[in-house]
Design a protein around this motif. Sequence first.
Motif, PDB file in Angstrom:
ATOM      1  N   ILE A 192      11.301 -10.287  14.736  1.00 10.86           N
ATOM      2  CA  ILE A 192      11.925  -9.578  13.616  1.00 10.86           C
ATOM      3  C   ILE A 192      11.102  -9.775  12.340  1.00 10.86           C
ATOM      4  CG2 ILE A 192      13.937  -9.560  12.072  1.00 10.86           C
ATOM      5  CD1 ILE A 192      15.676 -10.131  14.506  1.00 10.86           C
ATOM      6  N   ARG A 194      10.295  -7.682   8.193  1.00  8.38           N
ATOM      7  CA  ARG A 194      10.790  -6.775   7.167  1.00  8.38           C
ATOM      8  C   ARG A 194      10.482  -5.333   7.554  1.00  8.38           C
ATOM      9  NH1 ARG A 194      14.376  -8.124   3.467  1.00  8.38           N
ATOM     10  NH2 ARG A 194      13.277 -10.120   3.215  1.00  8.38           N
ATOM     11  N   ASP A 195      11.442  -4.441   7.365  1.00 12.88           N
ATOM     12  CA  ASP A 195      11.233  -3.027   7.634  1.00 12.88           C
ATOM     13  C   ASP A 195      10.250  -2.475   6.595  1.00 12.88           C
ATOM     14  OD1 ASP A 195      11.445  -0.188   7.728  1.00 12.88           O
ATOM     15  OD2 ASP A 195      13.437  -0.333   8.619  1.00 12.88           O
ATOM     16  N   LYS A 201      15.917  -3.938   4.619  1.00 14.21           N
ATOM     17  CA  LYS A 201      16.304  -4.063   6.025  1.00 14.21           C
ATOM     18  C   LYS A 201      15.309  -4.910   6.798  1.00 14.21           C
ATOM     19  CE  LYS A 201      18.845   0.176   7.173  1.00 14.21           C
ATOM     20  NZ  LYS A 201      18.795   1.363   8.050  1.00 14.21           N
ATOM     21  N   LYS A 203      13.782  -5.399  10.935  1.00 18.33           N
ATOM     22  CA  LYS A 203      13.698  -4.610  12.160  1.00 18.33           C
ATOM     23  C   LYS A 203      12.842  -5.353  13.190  1.00 18.33           C
ATOM     24  CE  LYS A 203      11.148  -1.009  12.636  1.00 18.33           C
ATOM     25  NZ  LYS A 203      10.530   0.327  12.527  1.00 18.33           N
ATOM     26  N   THR A 205       9.751  -5.690  15.095  1.00 14.31           N
ATOM     27  CA  THR A 205       8.403  -5.201  14.827  1.00 14.31           C
ATOM     28  C   THR A 205       7.381  -6.278  15.153  1.00 14.31           C
ATOM     29  OG1 THR A 205       6.899  -4.429  13.084  1.00 14.31           O
ATOM     30  CG2 THR A 205       8.641  -5.930  12.403  1.00 14.31           C
ATOM     31  N   SER A 209       6.026 -10.407  11.561  1.00 15.94           N
ATOM     32  CA  SER A 209       7.330 -10.772  12.118  1.00 15.94           C
ATOM     33  C   SER A 209       7.350 -12.226  12.574  1.00 15.94           C
ATOM     34  CB  SER A 209       7.670  -9.854  13.293  1.00 15.94           C
ATOM     35  OG  SER A 209       6.678  -9.967  14.300  1.00 15.94           O
ATOM     36  N   VAL A 242      20.342  -6.870  13.868  1.00 16.47           N
ATOM     37  CA  VAL A 242      19.116  -6.158  14.219  1.00 16.47           C
ATOM     38  C   VAL A 242      18.932  -6.104  15.733  1.00 16.47           C
ATOM     39  CG1 VAL A 242      16.588  -6.232  14.066  1.00 16.47           C
ATOM     40  CG2 VAL A 242      17.964  -6.677  12.039  1.00 16.47           C
ATOM     41  N   HIS A 243      19.137  -7.233  16.408  1.00 16.41           N
ATOM     42  CA  HIS A 243      18.934  -7.278  17.852  1.00 16.41           C
ATOM     43  C   HIS A 243      19.899  -6.366  18.606  1.00 16.41           C
ATOM     44  CE1 HIS A 243      16.383 -11.161  18.602  1.00 16.41           C
ATOM     45  NE2 HIS A 243      15.657 -10.096  18.298  1.00 16.41           N
ATOM     46  N   GLN A 245      21.399  -3.680  17.431  1.00 20.24           N
ATOM     47  CA  GLN A 245      20.987  -2.298  17.174  1.00 20.24           C
ATOM     48  C   GLN A 245      19.783  -1.950  18.050  1.00 20.24           C
ATOM     49  OE1 GLN A 245      18.431  -1.489  13.916  1.00 20.24           O
ATOM     50  NE2 GLN A 245      19.468   0.392  13.304  1.00 20.24           N
ATOM     51  N   TYR A 246      18.875  -2.877  18.207  1.00 21.53           N
ATOM     52  CA  TYR A 246      17.635  -2.672  18.961  1.00 21.53           C
ATOM     53  C   TYR A 246      17.912  -2.310  20.422  1.00 21.53           C
ATOM     54  CZ  TYR A 246      13.116  -3.905  21.101  1.00 21.53           C
ATOM     55  OH  TYR A 246      11.932  -3.898  21.816  1.00 21.53           O
ATOM     56  N   TYR A 257      23.102  -1.267   9.662  1.00 26.92           N
ATOM     57  CA  TYR A 257      22.448  -1.032  10.947  1.00 26.92           C
ATOM     58  C   TYR A 257      23.304  -0.234  11.941  1.00 26.92           C
ATOM     59  CZ  TYR A 257      19.396  -4.752   9.215  1.00 26.92           C
ATOM     60  OH  TYR A 257      18.541  -5.510   8.458  1.00 26.92           O
TER      61      TYR A 257
END
Length: 308
Positions: A192, A194-195, A201, A203, A205, A209, A242-243, A245-246, A257
């Motif tokens: 994970i 920063r978006d 957010k 994300k 990535t 990360s 985040v996870h 949603q992923y 999210y």
Amino acid sequence: MEQFEKYEWIVDAEDQGTRIDKFLAEQFEEWSRTLIQQWIKEGYVKVGGNKIKANYKLMENDEVILKVPPQKELSIEAEPISLDVVFEDEDVIVVNKPRGMVVHPAPGHYSGTLVNALLYHCKDLSGINGVLRPGIVHRIDKDTSGLLMVAKNDLAHDSLAKQLKDHTVNRKYVALVHGNIPHDKGTIDAPIGRDPIDRKKMKVTDKNSKEAITHFVVKERFKDYTLIECKLETGRTHQIRVHMQYIGHPLAGDPMYGPKKTLKIEGQALHAKILGFYHPRTGVYLEFDSDIPEDMMKLINELRMRKE
């Protein structure tokens, strides 16, 4: 020369018609709508390169730019706010934080936070994290409820911080997510960061990360939702949100999210239920369990009734 933190958005169809001050307040849980309105008035917010008013209604594909002005670090006042103290001794306090409470002061939220309440409750908190975050070794989001450990001195702070770093703190959350998870348990091992598009957010990535691992177990299935227990192996910002949603199962009620159409709850349906750690002075393992809050239990019971 003043340094500004800059954020940019391109407005999508879902946010068309939303007031600019409301839109920005939803992006930044630690900044109040009043503060954002002040920034708009002072010209720190522009749409399409132009100054606007707080009641401006967004249109699809609007380019929104916010330049956050430097904030002065203020002294934080003790406030007589009720605390749900689960455990306390000379070294540690464990509190059950309600949904809607910010953990520590930040621009726009210098009062009403957990830290303001803690300073009133006890005068001796670790000073390692400075004036804005005394005693705070970890945090949970504003709209996540549940257990949090706080250090009352530097010895406790160092010990608890090391336990977090070494992944020896036992943290289990209960979450209500969208969709029906088909398997009974699983592990999400996805870094994970920063978006890059929306800096507020996080994300999954590979760029800038950090390792992030979440284990989950299905506790109960409903028609369109699943109740799960998550165990954190790492503690990244917004990790569970985040996870989930992923893997296609965002948290119910998550304003950042999750989908717009969701269950009626103020913020994400996420509760830090179990917290276990080794006492910093005695070395004895302590574990605490907290009840799922009333608003979240109401949703769960409503979903159970739908199944029948």
